[in-house]
Write a protein that holds these residues in place. Structure first.
Motif, PDB file in Angstrom:
ATOM      1  N   UNK A   1      49.299 -24.361  46.321  1.00  0.00           N
ATOM      2  CA  UNK A   1      50.163 -25.774  46.677  1.00  0.00           C
ATOM      3  C   UNK A   1      49.725 -26.657  46.849  1.00  0.00           C
ATOM      4  N   UNK A   2      50.833 -27.478  47.593  1.00  0.00           N
ATOM      5  CA  UNK A   2      51.455 -28.802  46.658  1.00  0.00           C
ATOM      6  C   UNK A   2      50.492 -30.199  47.670  1.00  0.00           C
ATOM      7  N   UNK A   3      49.538 -30.099  47.954  1.00  0.00           N
ATOM      8  CA  UNK A   3      49.020 -30.808  49.011  1.00  0.00           C
ATOM      9  C   UNK A   3      47.434 -30.709  48.352  1.00  0.00           C
ATOM     10  N   UNK A   4      46.601 -31.522  48.624  1.00  0.00           N
ATOM     11  CA  UNK A   4      44.929 -31.496  48.349  1.00  0.00           C
ATOM     12  C   UNK A   4      44.619 -31.885  47.419  1.00  0.00           C
ATOM     13  N   UNK A   5      43.354 -32.819  46.775  1.00  0.00           N
ATOM     14  CA  UNK A   5      42.591 -32.968  46.119  1.00  0.00           C
ATOM     15  C   UNK A   5      41.469 -33.441  45.792  1.00  0.00           C
ATOM     16  N   UNK A   6      40.890 -34.239  44.459  1.00  0.00           N
ATOM     17  CA  UNK A   6      39.504 -34.062  44.432  1.00  0.00           C
ATOM     18  C   UNK A   6      39.301 -35.425  44.735  1.00  0.00           C
ATOM     19  N   UNK A   7      37.707 -36.282  44.891  1.00  0.00           N
ATOM     20  CA  UNK A   7      37.535 -37.846  44.750  1.00  0.00           C
ATOM     21  C   UNK A   7      37.731 -38.793  45.598  1.00  0.00           C
ATOM     22  N   UNK A   8      39.414 -39.389  45.390  1.00  0.00           N
ATOM     23  CA  UNK A   8      39.346 -40.265  46.346  1.00  0.00           C
ATOM     24  C   UNK A   8      40.915 -40.150  47.359  1.00  0.00           C
ATOM     25  N   UNK A   9      41.015 -39.214  46.603  1.00  0.00           N
ATOM     26  CA  UNK A   9      42.404 -38.005  47.206  1.00  0.00           C
ATOM     27  C   UNK A   9      41.649 -37.452  48.263  1.00  0.00           C
ATOM     28  N   UNK A  10      40.370 -36.294  48.396  1.00  0.00           N
ATOM     29  CA  UNK A  10      40.100 -35.448  49.580  1.00  0.00           C
ATOM     30  C   UNK A  10      39.558 -35.621  49.569  1.00  0.00           C
ATOM     31  N   UNK A  11      38.350 -36.343  49.521  1.00  0.00           N
ATOM     32  CA  UNK A  11      36.808 -37.013  49.678  1.00  0.00           C
ATOM     33  C   UNK A  11      35.740 -35.392  49.210  1.00  0.00           C
ATOM     34  N   UNK A  12      34.678 -35.977  49.776  1.00  0.00           N
ATOM     35  CA  UNK A  12      33.769 -35.178  49.499  1.00  0.00           C
ATOM     36  C   UNK A  12      33.422 -33.385  49.212  1.00  0.00           C
ATOM     37  N   UNK A  13      35.246 -32.825  50.273  1.00  0.00           N
ATOM     38  CA  UNK A  13      35.079 -31.594  49.640  1.00  0.00           C
ATOM     39  C   UNK A  13      36.605 -31.659  49.274  1.00  0.00           C
TER      40      UNK A  13
END
Length: 536
Positions: free
Chosen positions: A481-493
């Protein structure tokens, strides 16, 4: 002329008014003529359409059309989900074929929206990789695992569609990111997509010219797809308030997105967030500095106004001189130009004031400006009113000093690449700690020839939805996948986002029909205390 009315439940409907989209290349050269014609047509004046100045038009939708789209999506979804997964996956194959066969047409639309040709080529390559047959096969495997047996029962793990997915693409790259919705459709969801009025044309093209005909061919109920165009805030508020929205896919800034996440949870919606990025690149002492410099130049695609470009680099002091010499030479060769020029990668910069503010803060703290930073016009002529900024590279010494600067801590949505050179005795874990302390978590990448460093990077860097090693930072590959991330990039989930997975939920199934004797289905200890095969 590309002309798209509101699309609700498989039928065109008139909107409140037309939004005309200018050709950005002409807008940069003839701003008064282009904007004047756009304004007069949008006021309803009876004027001839000029294809040289304008790329098309999209109708603005009403709140009532939005409500009917949601209701139609709810009604259509069960029928669409009953189509076997193999049939729904044909939608993804159809999209891939269309992207390949209509690449030139799609490129023209992206260029008309202001995306330089090279940026458009990368965007379409990313889309093609996401819909590649290998990617589709991977999606299929994740949605439906092979059936197994346990305690005489047939068991399987299946991902079921969440229901109605509502998609709000970003304003900076709406067309390529809107393809996200097609994957949610393939998972068995129905879809309501809002084409942002600030750049609605490409999104409308994708769903009206590619996705809608494919759905019709597959026998999807008409309400499976609706395409609206209204202000994002109004659309999102309607989705939050509606019982007919299950998942809300939102692209935008982190502060707005994280607030929306809380509102989604309170309203019983699943938030799927694609927010800001602050990607880091670690260049270790033995790196191929010529290739690392090329990867860092990807920072300037679209003038850095893309979430997944590298924003900062940590460069080992033993590699710093080599890397910076190569990097500055390359960056000085990056110049503005019209989007149709195949050599252009820069776009007009929206946040020019913020660029100056962040750069001044770095320099006031002792940082060094190595190149760039001037405001220029489309012909690279310096001017205080220039819409472009020459790509800038700054150097800061010491991880502690860099950690205090917003240019390293926050997403910088303009052409500024920040390089930090740690002290001579820098340890690998210190560099990893800097990356892991990043509030954002989209991508991180590494350049080194040492496989031990590679393995440690892959194990110890937990920040980010994607890690790249000795590779293009922004390049996309089938399956991944080229999208998605952790922290302030993708939120809690937040995590790496595969849309067909993120818009579904896992369900476990056990079928005991063949268990014999039949009464033994109530013996809850059967098999539970058996030793595993091969266990001592």
């Amino acid at each position: 002329m590309h002309s798209y009315e509101v699309w609700v439940a498989g039928a065109e409907e008139p909107g409140t008014r037309w939004v005309y989209w200018p050709r950005v290349g002409q807008l940069l050269r003839e701003p008064y003529e282009v904007l004047g014609l756009k304004a007069r047509l949008e006021r309803g004046e009876d004027l001839p359409y000029d294809d040289r100045l304008l790329a098309g038009r999209v109708a603005m939708s009403t709140a009532e059309q939005g409500l009917r789209a949601l209701a139609a999506a709810r009604a259509a979804q069960p029928g669409w989900a009953r189509i076997p997964l193999s049939g729904r996956l044909e939608l993804l194959h159809a999209v891939h074929r269309a992207v390949v066969e209509r690449r030139e047409e799609l490129t023209g639309l992206l260029v008309a929206e202001g995306h330089p040709v090279r940026l458009a080529a990368w965007e379409l390559a990313s889309v093609a990789a996401s819909f590649h047959p290998d990617s589709v096969a991977d999606f299929a495997g994740r949605l439906r695992e092979p059936e197994r047996t346990a305690a005489g029962r047939r068991i399987r793990m299946v991902r079921k569609p969440d229901g109605v997915v509502c998609l709000s693409p970003p304003r900076n790259a709406p067309t390529s990111n809107s393809f996200y919705g097609a994957m949610a459709l393939a998972a068995g969801n129905s879809l309501v997509v809002n084409a942002p009025p600030t750049a609605p044309l490409g999104v409308s093209f994708v769903y009206r010219e590619i996705v809608a005909p494919a759905l019709e061919h597959l026998g999807a109920p008409p309400g499976t797809l609706s395409v609206l165009s209204t202000h994002a805030r109004a659309a999102v508020r309607q989705w939050l308030d509606s019982p007919d929205c299950d998942d809300l896919v939102f692209f935008g800034g982190s502060e707005q997105g994280l607030k929306l996440e809380r509102e989604c949870v309170a309203a019983g919606k699943k938030p799927v967030l694609e927010l800001s990025g602050n990607d880091g690149v670690l260049v270790w002492r033995d790196a191929e500095t010529d290739l690392a410099a090329r990867a860092l130049c990807e920072r300037f695609y679209g003038s850095g106004q893309i979430c997944m470009t590298p924003k900062f680099a940590i460069v080992h002091p033993e590699a710093a001189d080599r890397l910076l010499k190569e990097l500055v030479e390359r960056v000085r060769g990056i110049r503005p130009g019209p989007p149709q020029d195949p050599e252009t990668v820069l776009s007009p910069v929206v946040k020019r004031a913020e660029f100056a503010e962040f750069l001044d803060e770095v320099l006031a703290a002792g940082g060094e400006l190595l190149c760039g930073g001037e405001l220029v016009d489309v012909d690279d002529v310096p001017t205080a009113a220039g819409p472009f900024i020459r790509p800038a590279v700054v150097r800061v010494d010491g991880l502690a000093a860099a950690g205090r600067l917003r240019a390293f801590r926050e997403e910088t949505f303009f052409p500024l690449l920040c390089v930090v050179v740690p002290g001579e005795q820098v340890r690998l874990e210190e560099a990893f700690a800097f990356l892991n302390a990043n509030r954002y978590g989209l991508r991180n990448s590494l350049w080194t020839r040492d496989e031990r460093v590679v393995e440690r990077f892959c194990e110890e860097v937990v920040n980010g939805g994607m890690l790249k090693v000795n590779d293009s930072h922004i390049g996309c590959l089938p399956v991944l996948p080229y999208n998605g991330g952790t922290g302030a990039t993708g939120g809690v989930f937040g995590e790496a986002n595969q849309p067909a997975v993120r818009t579904t939920h896992l369900q476990s199934i056990a079928v005991a029909t063949l268990v014999s004797p039949r009464e033994s289905v109530f013996d809850h200890a059967v098999g539970a205390f058996d030793r595993a095969a091969g266990a001592e």
